[in-house]
Design a protein around this motif. Structure first.
Motif: not given
Length: 110
Positions: A53-60
């Protein structure tokens, strides 16, 4: 440079708008680009490397702050369900060119 091409549309990459900028800096840059008469139509290619979630969320979050309605993504297939969840949460479309055996690339959107 984009205006010289006679188009108001721009797709941003991290070389234009670095991921490392603060949320406020990304939002300000997005407003500045729009204020110059350009329309942000998307961002990427954004490479999603980690299924978290942290990695994907930062790009969104980055895309949302910049005003990107679309992300062109590069990700391994196991990460796609998480990307889809964030795409729905942020209301950002995702285009992922999926490679097929034989080197064919088949685009699909989430």
């Amino acid at each position: 440079m984009v205006k010289a091409l006679g188009t108001p549309y721009i797709n941003l990459k991290s070389m234009h708008l670095p991921y490392e900028l603060s949320r406020d800096e990304v939002a300000a840059a997005g407003r500045e680009i729009e204020g110059a008469g350009l329309r942000i139509v998307g961002g990427g290619v954004i490479t999603f490397e980690q299924d978290s979630d942290a990695d994907v969320g930062k790009y969104f979050a980055y895309a949302q702050q910049a005003g990107m309605p679309l992300i062109t993504a590069h990700a391994d297939v196991p990460i796609l369900p998480r990307i889809e969840r964030f795409a729905k949460q942020y209301d950002i479309k995702v285009r992922h060119p999926q490679s097929r055996p034989g080197g064919q690339t088949v685009p699909f959107s989430l």
